[in-house]
Design an enzyme around this catalytic site. Structure first.
Site, short mmCIF file in Angstrom:
data_model
loop_
_atom_site.label_atom_id
_atom_site.label_comp_id
_atom_site.label_asym_id
_atom_site.label_seq_id
_atom_site.Cartn_x
_atom_site.Cartn_y
_atom_site.Cartn_z
N SER A 120 -54.62 -20.48 22.00
CA SER A 120 -53.40 -19.74 21.64
C SER A 120 -52.84 -18.96 22.84
O SER A 120 -53.55 -18.64 23.79
CB SER A 120 -53.70 -18.77 20.50
OG SER A 120 -54.23 -19.47 19.40
N1 SAM Z 1 -59.12 -19.71 18.66
C1 SAM Z 1 -59.04 -20.86 19.52
C2 SAM Z 1 -59.23 -20.54 20.98
O1 SAM Z 1 -59.40 -19.35 21.31
O2 SAM Z 1 -59.21 -21.48 21.79
C3 SAM Z 1 -57.78 -21.66 19.33
C4 SAM Z 1 -57.72 -22.23 17.98
S1 SAM Z 1 -56.69 -23.63 17.74
C5 SAM Z 1 -55.12 -22.86 17.68
C6 SAM Z 1 -57.15 -23.97 16.05
C7 SAM Z 1 -58.53 -24.53 15.91
O3 SAM Z 1 -58.85 -24.55 14.52
C8 SAM Z 1 -58.67 -25.96 16.41
O4 SAM Z 1 -59.71 -26.05 17.34
C9 SAM Z 1 -58.98 -26.74 15.14
O5 SAM Z 1 -59.82 -27.85 15.33
C10 SAM Z 1 -59.66 -25.68 14.28
N2 SAM Z 1 -59.64 -25.95 12.84
C11 SAM Z 1 -58.69 -26.55 12.09
N3 SAM Z 1 -59.06 -26.61 10.79
C12 SAM Z 1 -60.29 -26.04 10.72
C13 SAM Z 1 -61.21 -25.82 9.65
N4 SAM Z 1 -60.93 -26.19 8.38
N5 SAM Z 1 -62.38 -25.20 9.94
C14 SAM Z 1 -62.68 -24.83 11.20
N6 SAM Z 1 -61.86 -25.03 12.26
C15 SAM Z 1 -60.68 -25.62 12.01
#
Ligand code: SAM
Length: 245
Positions: free
Chosen positions: A94
């Protein structure tokens, strides 16, 4: 005549070497720790403090965590820019301001235990671990969960635990949590996460479909367990995947 050409060629060579040297020096400078620290300071001042983030713990964490270690090699030069960046598998790290803003909203202290849904690169988890007592983070993509876990270990963040799974269901073994942060957009607020939030706790979560304007929502659980929600701002996140979207 030959002599003149020789002098011209040597001069041209000297000019060429002199011309490329500063470029070479600058690109090497882009990649040293002092330059990264100064880029980080610029990021915090221009993107975070100037936009109103005031929490000193958040500012200190954003000033400390080496964001360039959390982006893929080809993107390192943009690690401190005012933008989200790709981290592979169609996912993103993000934008720095969003990380700082969402962390500030959680109002963490050093006794808190916090859960993150969506580990991604592990950057947000590292920021949380600088402020809270324990950070737990769940990632659904196995490759990202593994690389984030190794990265956090290598960088010495000892109070973070990473697991691979569907974050919709939270992490009941470690519940209840003082705070929960969801970093992917959900169609609704997952009831298991509400259940795993302590009374008096706070959750921040983007709510909305992938092609719609999403709302960043603050969820508060009162001392008697009453849930209230408040829309904070419009955001754009990658979608929460898994069984319930
Ligand atoms: N917080 C992260 C960072 O600091 O790099 C960025 C997050 S990215 C915007 C969103 C993340 O949520 C992705 O890596 C995605 O694979 C994960 N995600 C999506 N659905 C999910 C779920 N149901 N459970 C866990 N992770 C999930």
């Amino acid at each position: 005549m030959n002599k003149i050409w020789k002098i011209i060629s040597i001069s041209a060579l000297i000019f060429f070497i002199a011309a490329i040297s500063p470029i070479k020096g600058a690109s090497q400078d882009e990649f040293n720790e002092t330059t990264f620290a100064s880029k980080r300071k610029g990021m915090v001042n221009k993107q975070i403090i100037r936009r109103g983030v005031r929490n000193e713990d958040v500012i200190r964490a954003m000033m400390t965590v080496p964001r360039h270690e959390f982006v893929p090699k080809g993107w390192v030069i943009m690690a401190y820019d005012d933008t989200p960046l790709p981290i592979g598998y169609g996912q993103t790290i993000s934008q720095p301001y969003i990380v700082a803003y969402m962390t500030e909203i959680l109002n963490l202290d050093k006794e808190n235990r916090v859960l993150e849904i969506g580990t991604g690169s592990g950057y947000q988890a590292a920021i949380l671990s600088c402020i809270a007592k324990e950070a737990y983070t769940i990632e659904i993509i196995p490759e990202l969960a593994k690389s984030a876990s190794l990265r956090l270990k290598k960088l010495g963040y000892k109070n973070v635990e990473v697991t691979c799974g569907d974050g919709y269901y939270g992490w009941p073994e470690h519940a209840p949590f003082d705070a929960i942060i969801v970093t992917a957009a959900a169609g609704h607020i997952p009831p298991p996460l509400l259940k795993q939030l302590k009374n008096g706790g706070r959750m921040v979560i983007p709510v909305g479909g992938p092609f719609m304007i999403q709302n960043l929502v603050l969820v508060e659980k009162g001392s008697a367990g009453k849930i209230t929600t408040r829309n904070l701002m419009s955001v754009r996140f990658v979608p929460l995947t898994g069984k319930y979207k």
